[in-house]
Design a protein around this motif. Structure first.
Motif, PDB file in Angstrom:
ATOM      1  N   THR A 174       0.824  -1.208   0.000  1.00  0.00           N
ATOM      2  CA  THR A 174       0.000   0.000   0.000  1.00  0.00           C
ATOM      3  C   THR A 174       0.859   1.260   0.000  1.00  0.00           C
ATOM      4  OG1 THR A 174      -1.754  -1.174   1.185  1.00  0.00           O
ATOM      5  CG2 THR A 174      -1.844   1.234   1.213  1.00  0.00           C
ATOM      6  N   LEU A 175       1.898   1.267   0.809  1.00  0.00           N
ATOM      7  CA  LEU A 175       2.778   2.429   0.830  1.00  0.00           C
ATOM      8  C   LEU A 175       3.486   2.621  -0.512  1.00  0.00           C
ATOM      9  CD1 LEU A 175       4.518   2.381   4.341  1.00  0.00           C
ATOM     10  CD2 LEU A 175       2.836   4.017   3.480  1.00  0.00           C
ATOM     11  N   LEU A 176       3.983   1.541  -1.083  1.00  0.00           N
ATOM     12  CA  LEU A 176       4.725   1.642  -2.332  1.00  0.00           C
ATOM     13  C   LEU A 176       3.865   2.214  -3.457  1.00  0.00           C
ATOM     14  CD1 LEU A 176       7.400   1.130  -3.787  1.00  0.00           C
ATOM     15  CD2 LEU A 176       6.573  -1.166  -4.336  1.00  0.00           C
ATOM     16  N   ALA A 177       2.567   1.911  -3.446  1.00  0.00           N
ATOM     17  CA  ALA A 177       1.679   2.360  -4.505  1.00  0.00           C
ATOM     18  C   ALA A 177       1.512   3.876  -4.522  1.00  0.00           C
ATOM     19  CB  ALA A 177       0.311   1.691  -4.340  1.00  0.00           C
ATOM     20  N   ASP A 178       1.714   4.528  -3.381  1.00  0.00           N
ATOM     21  CA  ASP A 178       1.446   5.962  -3.311  1.00  0.00           C
ATOM     22  C   ASP A 178       2.583   6.783  -2.722  1.00  0.00           C
ATOM     23  OD1 ASP A 178      -0.280   8.309  -3.457  1.00  0.00           O
ATOM     24  OD2 ASP A 178      -0.466   8.157  -1.282  1.00  0.00           O
ATOM     25  N   LEU A 179       3.366   6.199  -1.813  1.00  0.00           N
ATOM     26  CA  LEU A 179       4.401   6.938  -1.099  1.00  0.00           C
ATOM     27  C   LEU A 179       5.726   6.180  -1.157  1.00  0.00           C
ATOM     28  CD1 LEU A 179       2.213   7.830   1.999  1.00  0.00           C
ATOM     29  CD2 LEU A 179       3.003   9.468   0.267  1.00  0.00           C
ATOM     30  N   PRO A 180       6.322   6.066  -2.343  1.00  0.00           N
ATOM     31  CA  PRO A 180       7.585   5.327  -2.458  1.00  0.00           C
ATOM     32  C   PRO A 180       8.678   6.007  -1.646  1.00  0.00           C
ATOM     33  CG  PRO A 180       7.143   6.543  -4.473  1.00  0.00           C
ATOM     34  CD  PRO A 180       5.898   6.642  -3.645  1.00  0.00           C
ATOM     35  N   PRO A 181       9.600   5.218  -1.075  1.00  0.00           N
ATOM     36  CA  PRO A 181      10.593   5.778  -0.156  1.00  0.00           C
ATOM     37  C   PRO A 181      11.823   6.331  -0.855  1.00  0.00           C
ATOM     38  CG  PRO A 181      10.875   3.426  -0.274  1.00  0.00           C
ATOM     39  CD  PRO A 181       9.697   3.742  -1.166  1.00  0.00           C
ATOM     40  N   GLU A 182      12.434   7.315  -0.205  1.00  0.00           N
ATOM     41  CA  GLU A 182      13.754   7.779  -0.622  1.00  0.00           C
ATOM     42  C   GLU A 182      14.838   7.210   0.286  1.00  0.00           C
ATOM     43  OE1 GLU A 182      13.457  12.130  -2.033  1.00  0.00           O
ATOM     44  OE2 GLU A 182      11.464  11.608  -1.312  1.00  0.00           O
ATOM     45  N   ALA A 183      14.421   6.561   1.357  1.00  0.00           N
ATOM     46  CA  ALA A 183      15.315   5.806   2.237  1.00  0.00           C
ATOM     47  C   ALA A 183      14.435   4.950   3.136  1.00  0.00           C
ATOM     48  CB  ALA A 183      16.195   6.722   3.078  1.00  0.00           C
ATOM     49  N   ILE A 184      15.007   3.831   3.623  1.00  0.00           N
ATOM     50  CA  ILE A 184      14.262   2.902   4.469  1.00  0.00           C
ATOM     51  C   ILE A 184      15.102   2.557   5.690  1.00  0.00           C
ATOM     52  CG2 ILE A 184      13.231   0.592   4.638  1.00  0.00           C
ATOM     53  CD1 ILE A 184      12.749   0.692   1.625  1.00  0.00           C
ATOM     54  N   LYS A 185      14.466   2.620   6.861  1.00  0.00           N
ATOM     55  CA  LYS A 185      15.088   2.122   8.089  1.00  0.00           C
ATOM     56  C   LYS A 185      14.340   0.854   8.508  1.00  0.00           C
ATOM     57  CE  LYS A 185      14.781   1.487  12.693  1.00  0.00           C
ATOM     58  NZ  LYS A 185      15.144   2.383  13.768  1.00  0.00           N
TER      59      LYS A 185
END
Length: 569
Positions: free
Chosen positions: A68-79
């Motif tokens: 769900t997150l990837l579909a709308d709010l792709p990350p520029e970094a992940i912890k």
């Protein structure tokens, strides 16, 4: 700052006490001007003194959050923080390999992924990999479940995916299967783990393990290949020593460190800078932390690090080092000392020939640099192949003589105009003829005899590209520090990205060294006011002078513009 905040994900457990886990991550990301998104791996029942329950979420809801997150709010970094069991480790690693690995940052690099292998809470309780842990009868009673899974967790599924792993010394011991008895033993273990997982490592010494010191906080930074960083600072290891903050309120320090690194990376900083800034961010947070319950309180959120007295000391542990001989076996401050400047720098012209140098000095420049570019090695080799050996030797001798004559003349001009003339790179000739100053890049520091330069009383200017190199250069006690490159420039090919005014302002606010700082790179008359507004003490100009019809007049106008530019107080 851009109006659009970078998006940073935290994949971690929820801390019902609010001091660690996703709560600490989201607070850190917001504090550092990022938008945090959370993927909850498990729910914990904990407060400031105990972890009384851990319950993983179902695989279905874990995957649903990621998709769900990837579909709308792709990350520029992940912890990544607490993963409750081996199934979650494998699931998250597989999902990242499938969905995140194909994505790239704006400059074509992989999305940064920081893994904090959480195994033990700050209160001392171990997290377990069981589906659920029953809460104890009394909320203040620490749960005594045997953490059998700790040595069984296998993070190999993340191999070649991680940018950085950030275990503390105790967690690192569990990762490698044995507790190191010394930092040297830990370094050997860390190098093997870094190779096996194909990632960089930052092992923190906050817990009482092999890195523990009562008077300082020591971390080990094991570095592999890192984009936009000098080759001299890659494939090596560093010890980072900072002052230990004597405050028992440090709940969530590991979560805060890793999420701060992710936040800095999301804003375009290189890994070395992100690590150093995150370390200072945590130190400031611990210094201002206060207890809220019966146990350790959470870190304070103090914004981007600023107003520091000093930065952590960096000691290189592998490969060649440029530190003086007395410093190579110790963590004591550098014994090197270079002269302070006699005059404020102001506008600092960097020129490539004697005619231009004399014009800017005649126009009143207090400080100038002669930077003579030599033929590159590849072209020189090609020319040598095409010519006879004797002719090449003759040309080489003529070139060396001409170079020495120019440097001698430049030094004489400096004396005639009572100006601070620095010679770029050619330190032996500058030393031979008694130059006022020498300017060196970070890569040059590995090859020169700094002790001879210091003993001769010659001033030293050092280039830096970001916070890490700035801290390294400052350890030499130079006469000035160059900060660059601020804007894109064709003058010199460099591995680093342009810093920009926002980053420059934050570097200036970070701490004040005992020497002036000079901004350099792509700066012309139209940018002087913006550069001066950052608070930097001086500015270097290259093409704005060397490509002008009248370099002397160009310098005069630049100096007037700089003098009149407004500096916010």
């Amino acid at each position: 700052m851009s109006a659009k905040k970078p998006i940073v994900w935290t994949i971690a457990g929820s801390d019902s006490g609010g001091g660690a886990g996703i709560q600490a991550d989201l607070a850190t990301m917001a504090d550092l001007d990022c938008h945090g998104c959370s993927v909850i791996t498990c729910v914990t029942a904990q407060n400031s003194v105990a972890v009384n329950g851990v319950e993983p979420v179902s695989e279905a809801i874990l995957l649903a959050q990621l998709d769900t997150l990837l579909a709308d709010l792709p990350p520029e970094a992940i912890k990544i923080g607490l993963l409750a069991n081996q199934r979650q480790i494998n699931l998250v690693a597989d999902w990242l390999a499938t969905h995140i690995a194909p994505l790239k940052t704006d400059d074509g690099q992989p999305i940064p992924i920081i893994l904090d292998p959480v195994m033990v809470a700050s209160c001392g309780d171990a997290f377990t990999g069981e589906p659920a842990v029953q809460a104890s009868a009394h909320p203040k009673t620490e749960l005594k479940t045997e953490p059998k899974h700790l040595t069984g967790l296998d993070f190999t599924a993340f191999a070649k995916q991680l940018t950085l792993m950030t275990p503390n010394a105790s967690e690192f011991g569990k990762l490698v299967g044995s507790e190191a008895r010394s930092s040297d033993e830990m370094l050997s273990q860390a190098s093997a783990l870094s190779t096996r997982l194909a990632c960089n490592l930052l092992i923190t010494g906050g817990d009482k393990g092999a890195l523990w010191h009562s008077n300082k906080a020591e971390d080990l930074f094991i570095c592999n290949a890192v984009a936009h960083t000098s080759p001299q600072h890659q494939h090596t290891s560093f010890r980072l020593n900072g002052e230990r903050v004597d405050n028992p309120n440090h709940h969530g320090s590991g979560c805060t460190l890793s999420s701060a690194i992710a936040s800095f990376l999301a804003q375009g900083l290189v890994l070395h800078d992100a690590v150093l800034l995150a370390k200072t961010y945590v130190a400031q947070g611990i210094a201002s932390a206060k207890a809220l319950g019966a146990g350790a309180g959470p870190l304070a959120r103090c914004g981007w690090p600023s107003g520091l007295v000093s930065l952590p000391r960096i000691t290189k542990l592998a490969g060649t080092t440029w530190l003086s001989s007395s410093d190579r076996a110790s963590d004591s401050p550098s014994t090197l000392s270079f002269p302070r400047l006699k005059h404020p720098i102001g506008v600092y012209p960097v020129v490539d020939n004697l005619n231009t140098l004399e014009q800017v000095l005649a126009a009143g420049a207090s400080t100038a640099q002669l930077r003579i570019k030599l033929e590159d090695d590849g072209q020189a080799a090609s020319n040598q192949e095409e010519s006879k050996q004797e002719e090449s030797k003759q040309e080489e001798g003529q070139g060396a003589a001409a170079l020495e004559a120019q440097i001698q003349a430049a030094i004489a001009l400096g004396r005639n105009y009572d100006a601070q003339v620095f010679i770029n790179d050619h330190w032996q000739l500058a030393l031979k003829h008694g130059a006022f100053g020498i300017h060196l890049g970070q890569e040059d520091l590995f090859e020169v005899d700094l002790e001879r330069i210091a003993e001769a009383g010659i001033a030293l200017g050092v280039s830096s590209h970001g916070v890490f190199e700035l801290a390294l250069a400052c350890q030499l006690n130079p006469s000035y520090l160059a900060l660059g490159h601020i804007f894109p420039t064709p003058t010199k090919s460099m591995p680093s990205n342009p810093q920009g005014l926002s980053t420059l302002a934050r570097m200036v606010a970070l701490w004040t060294p005992d020497c002036p700082r000079v901004a350099i790179g792509g700066i012309d008359a139209s940018r002087l006011e913006g550069v001066k507004a950052t608070g930097v003490e001086a500015v270097a100009v290259v093409r704005a002078v060397t490509q002008a019809d009248s370099p002397g007049e160009a310098y005069t106008q630049l100096a007037k513009t700089w003098e009149k530019a407004y500096v916010p107080r």
